[in-house]
Design a protein around this motif. Structure first.
Motif, PDB file in Angstrom:
ATOM      1  N   GLN A  62      16.576 -26.509 -42.081  1.00  0.00           N
ATOM      2  CA  GLN A  62      17.721 -27.345 -41.729  1.00  0.00           C
ATOM      3  C   GLN A  62      17.459 -28.089 -40.440  1.00  0.00           C
ATOM      4  O   GLN A  62      16.898 -27.534 -39.490  1.00  0.00           O
ATOM      5  N   PRO A 104      20.289 -32.652 -43.185  1.00  0.00           N
ATOM      6  CA  PRO A 104      19.993 -32.008 -44.465  1.00  0.00           C
ATOM      7  C   PRO A 104      19.714 -30.513 -44.315  1.00  0.00           C
ATOM      8  O   PRO A 104      19.263 -30.044 -43.268  1.00  0.00           O
ATOM      9  N   TYR A 147      17.875 -27.418 -46.886  1.00  0.00           N
ATOM     10  CA  TYR A 147      17.237 -27.044 -48.148  1.00  0.00           C
ATOM     11  C   TYR A 147      17.133 -25.527 -48.198  1.00  0.00           C
ATOM     12  O   TYR A 147      16.680 -24.894 -47.242  1.00  0.00           O
ATOM     13  N   GLY A 187      19.610 -28.501 -52.381  1.00  0.00           N
ATOM     14  CA  GLY A 187      19.495 -29.492 -51.328  1.00  0.00           C
ATOM     15  C   GLY A 187      20.873 -30.031 -51.023  1.00  0.00           C
ATOM     16  O   GLY A 187      21.663 -30.284 -51.949  1.00  0.00           O
ATOM     17  N   VAL A 222      23.862 -31.712 -47.777  1.00  0.00           N
ATOM     18  CA  VAL A 222      24.195 -32.335 -46.499  1.00  0.00           C
ATOM     19  C   VAL A 222      25.146 -31.416 -45.741  1.00  0.00           C
ATOM     20  O   VAL A 222      26.100 -30.885 -46.313  1.00  0.00           O
ATOM     21  N   ASP A 267      26.185 -29.024 -51.646  1.00  0.00           N
ATOM     22  CA  ASP A 267      24.844 -28.755 -52.160  1.00  0.00           C
ATOM     23  C   ASP A 267      24.741 -29.070 -53.640  1.00  0.00           C
ATOM     24  O   ASP A 267      25.709 -28.890 -54.404  1.00  0.00           O
TER      25      ASP A 267
END
Length: 393
Positions: free
Chosen positions: A175, A189, A191, A220, A222, A246
């Protein structure tokens, strides 16, 4: 249960001990607390790196920052979901160079590297490595985590009866958040990847859709953060909020497709010089073919993690704190939540509740790190948690 390693324990916004809101996150050092209490009684004979020049009390700030020490965290695991056990964490702190000479109210949070592992009486175990770092006077925040677990857990399902299963896997979280101008807002972002293997001791419980023994959860998304806390470990004022959306898709490495949205807000309100009121709201929503172990669940002190789990969850909690001295504080807390959507409608879903009391000691004033114990009561059980900082992560 996936929150233990997929919902960032050492969150970039609230760097906690190595798990941060989960079976792995209720993992803090009982023996470290005992050692601290012993050392406090003889602090007058201790070396200066173990005392604070401001009040002469036992304090680890100089050891961790000036002497570049490593904080060992022997852990007593008290989370009912995985049973009682022991572990060890090593935390290394350093101050970002650009903020080292800045005024106290504008310093960036410390950089932290952590390494740890644990094992419990249910034969659950885990090991992980994390790093939290800031750059450009806290305009960039990075969090990286890798871990491996073997957990013996229970799935409660429609009948709310425990069905034992085993969850093994390797998790990775990456992150990066960027501050918007000089505001309190961050965006970036995240992941998350978890290569999981699950096995039930008997037949697959009713309510689990499309069970697969081996699955990969790869999301993935935000993340949007808002942070005005006066301290990231044990705040006395300010707000922390996080929104996350996500997508899990095959192109990201996931075995199944689903969506997930989470939101949490913590507010600390100073009522007077000695009293602080804390308020917490926590939500999670999911759609699509989400694995049963990755579903949102209610997390409260006194409530077994993942006992109340479904497609969606809503949780609220309040905490009142009395700062008896500049070093010692006593608190009381209580909350409730519901998990609903697939197994139960909102009106039919059972209500989870937990309440209790605890204390903290300011063990590193310059970092704002506290240590203490919470004792809680929930549905049909009592539990205690050795805590580093706030229980809200």
């Amino acid at each position: 249960m996936i929150r233990c390693f997929l919902r960032v324990p050492f969150s970039v916004d609230a760097v906690p001990p190595i798990d941060v809101d989960s079976p792995c996150s209720r993992v803090l050092s009982a023996s470290a607390v005992a050692a601290a209490l012993l050392l406090m009684s003889v602090h007058g004979h201790a070396e200066s790196k173990f005392t604070d020049s401001e009040d002469g009390a036992f304090d680890l700030s100089n050891l961790l920052l000036t002497h570049r020490g490593v904080l060992p965290v022997p852990t007593l695991i008290t989370e009912p979901a995985v049973g009682y056990g022991l572990g060890l964490g090593l935390l290394y702190f350093s101050l970002p160079k650009k903020s080292a000479d800045a005024p106290d109210d504008s310093k960036a949070p410390p950089n932290i590297t952590g390494l740890g592992g644990f094992a419990t009486g249910t034969h659950s175990w885990g090991a992980g490595l994390m790093h939290f770092h800031t750059w450009d006077d806290d305009h960039i925040r990075y969090l990286g985590l890798i871990g491996k677990v073997g957990l013996h857990l229970n799935y409660y399902g429609i009948q709310n009866q425990p069905r034992a299963y085993q969850l093994d896997g390797i998790a990775v979280v990456q992150q990066v958040l960027f501050r918007i101008g000089n505001s309190h807002w961050y965006v970036g972002p995240r992941y998350t990847f978890f290569d999981a293997s699950t096995r039930f001791d008997s037949t697959i419980p009713a309510g689990i859709r499309q069970f697969e023994r081996d699955q990969r959860v790869a999301k993935g998304g935000v993340v949007v953060d808002y942070d005005t806390r006066d301290n990231m470990f044990y705040p006395s004022s300010g707000t922390y909020a996080e929104l996350e959306a996500d997508l899990a898709r095959g192109g990201l490495g996931s075995s199944t497709n689903f969506q997930e949205q989470t939101a949490r807000v913590y507010q600390w309100i100073p009522l007077s010089k000695s009293w602080v009121l804390g308020l917490r709201a926590d939500t999670g929503f999911s759609q699509g073919n989400i694995p049963f172990f990755a579903q949102p669940y209610v997390s409260l002190r006194g409530v077994c993690d993942a006992k109340f789990q479904d497609s969606n969850q809503l949780t609220a909690e309040a905490e009142i704190r009395w700062n008896a001295t500049p070093r010692w504080s006593v608190l009381g807390f209580g909350g409730a939540g519901k998990a609903y959507g697939h197994l139960h409608s909102f009106s039919d879903a059972p209500t989870a509740f937990g309440f209790g009391t605890g204390f903290r000691y300011l063990v590193a004033r310059k970092l704002g790190v506290t240590m203490g114990i919470d004792v809680a009561h929930g549905p049909g059980q009592n539990a205690f948690y050795v805590q580093v900082g706030s229980a809200w992560r």
